[in-house]
Write an enzyme that holds these catalytic residues in place. Structure first.
Site, mmCIF file in Angstrom:
data_model
loop_
_atom_site.group_PDB
_atom_site.id
_atom_site.type_symbol
_atom_site.label_atom_id
_atom_site.label_comp_id
_atom_site.label_asym_id
_atom_site.label_seq_id
_atom_site.Cartn_x
_atom_site.Cartn_y
_atom_site.Cartn_z
ATOM 1 N N GLU A 115 90.434 94.503 51.974
ATOM 2 C CA GLU A 115 91.297 94.152 50.840
ATOM 3 C C GLU A 115 90.692 94.678 49.545
ATOM 4 O O GLU A 115 91.387 95.241 48.695
ATOM 5 C CB GLU A 115 91.458 92.638 50.747
ATOM 6 C CG GLU A 115 92.204 92.158 49.511
ATOM 7 C CD GLU A 115 92.466 90.654 49.523
ATOM 8 O OE1 GLU A 115 93.465 90.230 48.923
ATOM 9 O OE2 GLU A 115 91.688 89.924 50.210
ATOM 10 N N TRP B 96 105.504 95.630 43.495
ATOM 11 C CA TRP B 96 105.907 94.697 44.541
ATOM 12 C C TRP B 96 107.436 94.729 44.679
ATOM 13 O O TRP B 96 107.989 94.953 45.738
ATOM 14 C CB TRP B 96 105.374 93.289 44.232
ATOM 15 C CG TRP B 96 103.936 93.119 44.650
ATOM 16 C CD1 TRP B 96 103.498 92.464 45.758
ATOM 17 C CD2 TRP B 96 102.779 93.669 44.031
ATOM 18 N NE1 TRP B 96 102.134 92.552 45.859
ATOM 19 C CE2 TRP B 96 101.651 93.288 44.801
ATOM 20 C CE3 TRP B 96 102.554 94.442 42.898
ATOM 21 C CZ2 TRP B 96 100.353 93.654 44.467
ATOM 22 C CZ3 TRP B 96 101.250 94.833 42.582
ATOM 23 C CH2 TRP B 96 100.177 94.442 43.369
ATOM 24 N N ARG C 20 93.292 84.756 57.108
ATOM 25 C CA ARG C 20 93.158 83.553 56.280
ATOM 26 C C ARG C 20 94.496 82.818 56.148
ATOM 27 O O ARG C 20 95.497 83.216 56.734
ATOM 28 C CB ARG C 20 92.609 83.933 54.888
ATOM 29 C CG ARG C 20 93.502 84.809 54.050
ATOM 30 C CD ARG C 20 92.853 85.187 52.722
ATOM 31 N NE ARG C 20 93.757 85.983 51.929
ATOM 32 C CZ ARG C 20 93.375 87.048 51.203
ATOM 33 N NH1 ARG C 20 92.121 87.450 51.247
ATOM 34 N NH2 ARG C 20 94.233 87.719 50.484
ATOM 35 N N ASP C 21 94.472 81.819 55.319
ATOM 36 C CA ASP C 21 95.684 80.975 55.151
ATOM 37 C C ASP C 21 96.696 81.676 54.253
ATOM 38 O O ASP C 21 97.117 81.134 53.219
ATOM 39 C CB ASP C 21 95.293 79.617 54.565
ATOM 40 C CG ASP C 21 94.482 79.798 53.276
ATOM 41 O OD1 ASP C 21 94.210 78.804 52.599
ATOM 42 O OD2 ASP C 21 94.127 80.975 52.962
ATOM 43 N N GLU C 22 97.034 82.882 54.616
ATOM 44 C CA GLU C 22 98.029 83.674 53.886
ATOM 45 C C GLU C 22 98.888 84.363 54.958
ATOM 46 O O GLU C 22 99.768 83.714 55.546
ATOM 47 C CB GLU C 22 97.338 84.666 52.932
ATOM 48 C CG GLU C 22 98.236 85.179 51.833
ATOM 49 C CD GLU C 22 97.441 85.696 50.606
ATOM 50 O OE1 GLU C 22 98.082 86.248 49.702
ATOM 51 O OE2 GLU C 22 96.216 85.511 50.556
ATOM 52 N N HIS D 181 93.166 94.424 55.348
ATOM 53 C CA HIS D 181 94.341 94.645 54.498
ATOM 54 C C HIS D 181 94.661 96.129 54.587
ATOM 55 O O HIS D 181 93.779 96.943 54.396
ATOM 56 C CB HIS D 181 93.983 94.348 53.030
ATOM 57 C CG HIS D 181 94.470 93.062 52.479
ATOM 58 N ND1 HIS D 181 93.999 91.851 52.895
ATOM 59 C CD2 HIS D 181 95.383 92.801 51.502
ATOM 60 C CE1 HIS D 181 94.595 90.889 52.199
ATOM 61 N NE2 HIS D 181 95.438 91.434 51.358
HETATM 62 C C1 BGC Z 1 97.512 89.353 48.825
HETATM 63 C C2 BGC Z 1 97.885 90.732 48.521
HETATM 64 C C3 BGC Z 1 98.929 90.740 47.472
HETATM 65 C C4 BGC Z 1 98.371 90.112 46.285
HETATM 66 C C5 BGC Z 1 99.279 90.112 45.137
HETATM 67 C C6 BGC Z 1 97.034 88.687 47.592
HETATM 68 O O1 BGC Z 1 96.761 87.408 47.796
HETATM 69 O O2 BGC Z 1 96.623 89.317 49.838
HETATM 70 O O3 BGC Z 1 98.126 91.411 49.623
HETATM 71 O O4 BGC Z 1 99.440 91.970 47.238
HETATM 72 O O5 BGC Z 1 97.949 88.816 46.526
HETATM 73 O O6 BGC Z 1 98.880 89.239 44.258
#
Ligand code: BGC
Length: 866
Positions: free
Chosen positions: A742, A530, A464-466, A763
């Site tokens: 995911e 994170w 996707r757009d990520e 994911h």
């Molecule tokens: C991502 C994740 C990430 C998360 C944190 C999502 O959009 O796909 O991998 O860890 O945001 O907010």
């Protein structure tokens, strides 16, 4: 004295590189593997370096080290070529012969080495939009008697170079994605055989890539790093007489549109064959109608050699299912969710358009593209009617299992359509096989999610757009990744960018490299799990690859993170304020609020605070920083105390009476023995109460099986792992998953796709359980950095009758194979020379072992023997 056979030593490996052409380290560290009789021990080694045409020089070192040992000689200078070999000496006077020579060639180590400047299309363009990419080229003359020719190349954007009509290299999306303002990788190519005396031509295809292509969600942004699309290259020719020629990108180059109409990582690529320019990258081509290039700027000190392998095609899949839809569209199922693109062989009239759409799953018999969001992932080929064409997009990648082709003339013949798999071409190092096919599929899904998301940087998802380098995801997945592939170079490089992007106050970004991410994610804010990648990921690389230097390199960044949390937590050492994502994607969280987990997000934050402080203290110890070691050990103790004080109730239960809370407290060693036992029991109860279904998100999932098996609940760990109802790992497998999802329910039990806007089928984060599978099912766990010491402690259960694990460690192959037969448990383990191990079989005293193969037998663990 017993005479031992001479050991055999492997060729030398430089740094974490499989190819040592154009290295950036003037003193590349050296590693080798030895095969010798089990009682042989290395006592010293001799390195011989033959540099350029100089006489060889050798260095004898009294040491038993063989992994990432220091370069003994004078540092390499730019362009230096050195042949290096090693021989080892050891016990019983047995010594090896010389290894086969290995060649290392330095890249351009100094900014002064560069004369090339970025050149690209000079025509008018509208910044911030999708623009048509171009080609650049230049003719040049070459003398006779070429000794060696090297092309050092990079781009503002992505490039594919050609010399005399021949593509140079086999990688894609070069130079990859780094924090371009700090550093831009260049590639070194040996182009000696591509040149000829007389007229020659060099040229490059250019694409927007990450530099100026559209990136980010909610529509994203163009031009994040710059407006220009530029090629920067320096071709250096050395002649037999020692003279040199350098052809560098400058204002003399020319540019033109090519057949690529549009190309974006998210959008896909549109290619019009009718706009191809035959012979454009060969001598004799008339480029007078081409435009002069525009010259951009790149500070040469930001040009760096890569520390990781390139992104390459590592496999091809042919369709496992073909369906012709009523409107003639052809749907292909490749049977595996991959990252890559299709290569087509197709013929049709001029102007005929073939369109390819991609998706990970089908819903209601349709290609499901909603979850791609604003990443259409559509490739379009316009034919020229000049006969069969073989075409594959150049500057895009898709995450998909299914593809639909519109406008395919006639039927799809054998190999007319092939899905090509792309990822960073790391060496595969780890395998696990069990007697349970569902578990093997699960492990395979973890593997494919790693492949799909290790594409120059560790991304969260590929479709996707990520597709961003989310720090939390790789933080939890790094131990698994480090077993499956030799990813030390890959993650070392990414960690440099993490340090570059870290804010002055120590805040670690959500994703690296960092791009504008809307009000929620920009500017980055400090959050546990994170941010802890800054401390915990370097530690994993040290532990798994024996790379002490990664700790030193990342120490400033790791310390800055913990120091920030010390400030945020305040004197009570409880990090209980501010934004936290916590146990992201706890299955109980509503689709539109993934952070709404059962476990208190500040419990997660304080647990991670203690854990990272503990690891920073350990890092300081390894680096000999005793003051820091003491300081951070105290911080860790204080945070632990604060955690227990705040989150453990008098009856030993946790304030958040949830799976993740107990998993964190147990695995992060925050409890005393009694509390630990109580927590293990409660966790097992919670799992049973949930019908053996999982109730953890990104924070608890990597830890829950360890928490259960390390507190005497191996049977519950297996029941959790083998549960097939939603949510569970095997629920995904039962739903036909070929990668890790995911969300636990990216696909709902009724086969429909989760309505959540953020729903990926690829994911790796929830696949972090594989690290436990490697250690507790397979039985291979590191006890010392680089697996120099190994614990073999397989914990059979779950009805498994055998498991085999293999790991190609820095010292050589490690194997563990157990089976249960007629009530007997049989274990065979193998260790390489240079290592030792400890074998722990249930209910038996641990056994110390050395290199070689060792077998053990004991009665098989009965039910309840956990
Ligand atoms: C991502 C994740 C990430 C998360 C944190 C999502 O959009 O796909 O991998 O860890 O945001 O907010």
């Amino acid at each position: 004295m017993t005479k031992l056979n001479a050991p055999i030593v492997s060729p030398i490996q430089f740094e974490h590189l499989s190819e040592a052409l154009g290295v950036g380290a003037a003193r590349p560290r050296l590693s080798w593997k030895v095969r010798a009789e089990r009682q042989w021990r290395q006592t010293s080694y001799e390195i011989e370096i033959k540099r350029n045409s100089d006489a060889p020089v050798s260095y004898h070192v009294e040491s038993s080290e063989q992994v990432l040992v220091p370069w003994p000689g004078e540092p390499l200078a730019s362009r230096d070529v050195a042949e290096v070999r090693v021989r080892v000496f050891g016990s019983h006077g047995a010594r090896s012969g010389w290894s086969d020579p290995a060649t290392v060639e330095a890249g351009l180590l100094s900014p002064d080495d560069w004369s090339a400047r970025p050149v690209g299309p000079g025509w008018a363009e509208t910044p911030g939009t999708d623009r048509r990419p171009g080609l650049v080229r230049r003719d040049f003359r070459v003398g006779d008697q070429i000794l060696r020719a090297r092309l050092y190349a990079t781009a503002h954007g992505v490039f594919e170079a050609e010399v005399n009509g021949r593509r140079i290299g086999d990688e894609i999306l070069a130079p990859g994605w780094t924090t371009y303002s700090h550093r831009l990788r260049y590639r070194t190519y040996d182009v000696t055989s591509a040149l000829r005396e007389g007229e020659n031509t060099i040229g490059a295809w250019l694409g927007d890539g990450w530099y100026r292509g559209r990136l980010g969600f909610n529509g994203g942004h163009h031009d994040i790093y710059g407006h220009d699309l530029s090629f920067l290259a320096q071709l250096e020719i050395v002649y037999a007489d020692g003279t040199r020629d350098t052809i560098a990108t400058d204002e003399t180059w020319r540019a033109s549109f090519g057949p690529i109409q549009l190309s974006g990582l998210y959008d896909g690529e549109r290619y019009d064959t009718r706009d191809e320019i035959p012979g454009w990258s060969s001598p004799g081509f008339d480029d007078t109608t081409w435009a002069p290039v525009s010259v951009a700027h790149r500070a040469p000190e930001t040009l760096v050699a890569p520390e990781l392998p390139p992104v390459r095609c590592t496999g091809e899949l042919t369709p496992t299912g073909t369906t012709v839809l009523p409107d003639g569209t052809i749907r292909l199922d490749f049977g595996q969710n991959i990252v890559g693109r299709l290569r087509l062989r197709v013929d049709g009239p001029a102007g005929h358009v073939v369109t390819v759409r991609h998706a990970e799953v089908l819903q209601d018999g349709e290609l499901h593209t909603r979850t791609l969001r604003l990443a259409p992932s559509v490739d379009t080929l316009v034919l020229d009617g000049a006969g069969p064409r073989v075409w594959e997009p150049r500057f895009t990648l898709h995450g998909f299992r299914y593809a639909e082709i519109e406008g395919w003339p006639g039927g799809v013949g054998e190999d007319d359509v092939v899905a090509r798999v792309y990822h960073t071409d790391m060496e595969r190092t780890g395998w696990l096989e069990t007697s349970n096919p569902l578990l093997n599929r699960l492990h395979n899904n973890v593997l494919w999610s790693m492949r799909g998301n290790f594409v120059d940087i560790p991304t969260d998802c590929p479709q996707r757009d990520e597709r961003l380098g989310w720090t939390g995801d790789i933080q939890v997945f790094a131990p698994t990744a480090s077993f499956l592939y030799h990813c030390a170079g890959f993650l070392t490089s990414w960690l440099v960018d993490l340090d570059n992007e870290q804010l002055d106050d120590g805040t670690v970004p959500w994703f690296v490299p960092t791009i504008p991410g809307g009000p929620m994610w920009t500017p980055p804010r400090p959050a546990a799990v994170w941010g802890d990648a800054a401390v915990l990921t370097p530690w994993v690389l040290y532990q798994r690859f024996g790379d002490r230097d990664i700790l030193a390199r990342q120490y400033r960044s790791a310390k800055a993170w913990v120091d920030l949390v010390v400030r945020l937590a305040g004197p009570d050492r409880l990090w209980d304020s501010g934004l936290q994502l916590g146990d992201w994607l706890d299955p109980a969280a509503p689709p539109d609020d993934p952070a709404a987990a059962q476990t208190d997000k500040y419990l997660v934050a304080t647990a991670y605070f203690a854990w990272s402080a503990r690891h920073l203290a350990a890092t300081a110890r390894v680096l000999g920083r005793s003051d820091d070691e003491r300081y951070y050990a105290d911080i860790a103790d204080q945070a632990k105390e604060a955690f227990v004080g705040e989150y453990i109730t008098d009856d030993g239960l946790m304030r958040s009476d949830a799976q993740t809370a107990y998993a964190l407290a147990i695995v992060f060693d925050l409890l005393d023995d009694e509390q630990r036992t109580c927590a293990g029991t409660r966790l097992a109860e919670l799992v049973r109460k949930a019908g053996n279904r999982i109730a953890t998100g990104f924070a608890g999932t990597p830890l829950i099986t360890d928490a259960l098996s390390s507190t005497g609940h191996v049977d519950v760990a297996y029941d959790l792992l083998l549960e097939e109802e939603c949510p569970s790992w095997l629920y995904m497998v039962r739903q036909g998953a070929t990668t890790i999802w995911e969300r636990w329910d990216s696909m709902l039990p009724d086969g429909s796709v989760n309505p959540g806007d953020m729903t990926s089928f690829n994911h790796y984060a929830l696949g972090a359980v594989a690290d436990w599978m490697h250690r507790d099912i397979g039985g291979i766990a590191p006890m010392a950095p680089g697996y120099r010491r190994v614990r073999f402690a397989p914990k059979p259960g779950g009805g498994l009758t055998y498991a085999k694990a293999s790991y190609e460690s820095p010292y050589g192959p490690i194997h563990s194979h157990w089976r249960i037969e007629s009530g007997m448990f049989h274990l065979t383990v193998e260790l390489p020379t240079g290592t030792t191990g400890l074998v722990e079989i249930l209910g038996r005293p641990a056994v110390e072992i050395g290199p070689g193969t060792h077998t053990f037998r004991s009665s098989a663990p009965g039910d309840g023997d956990t």
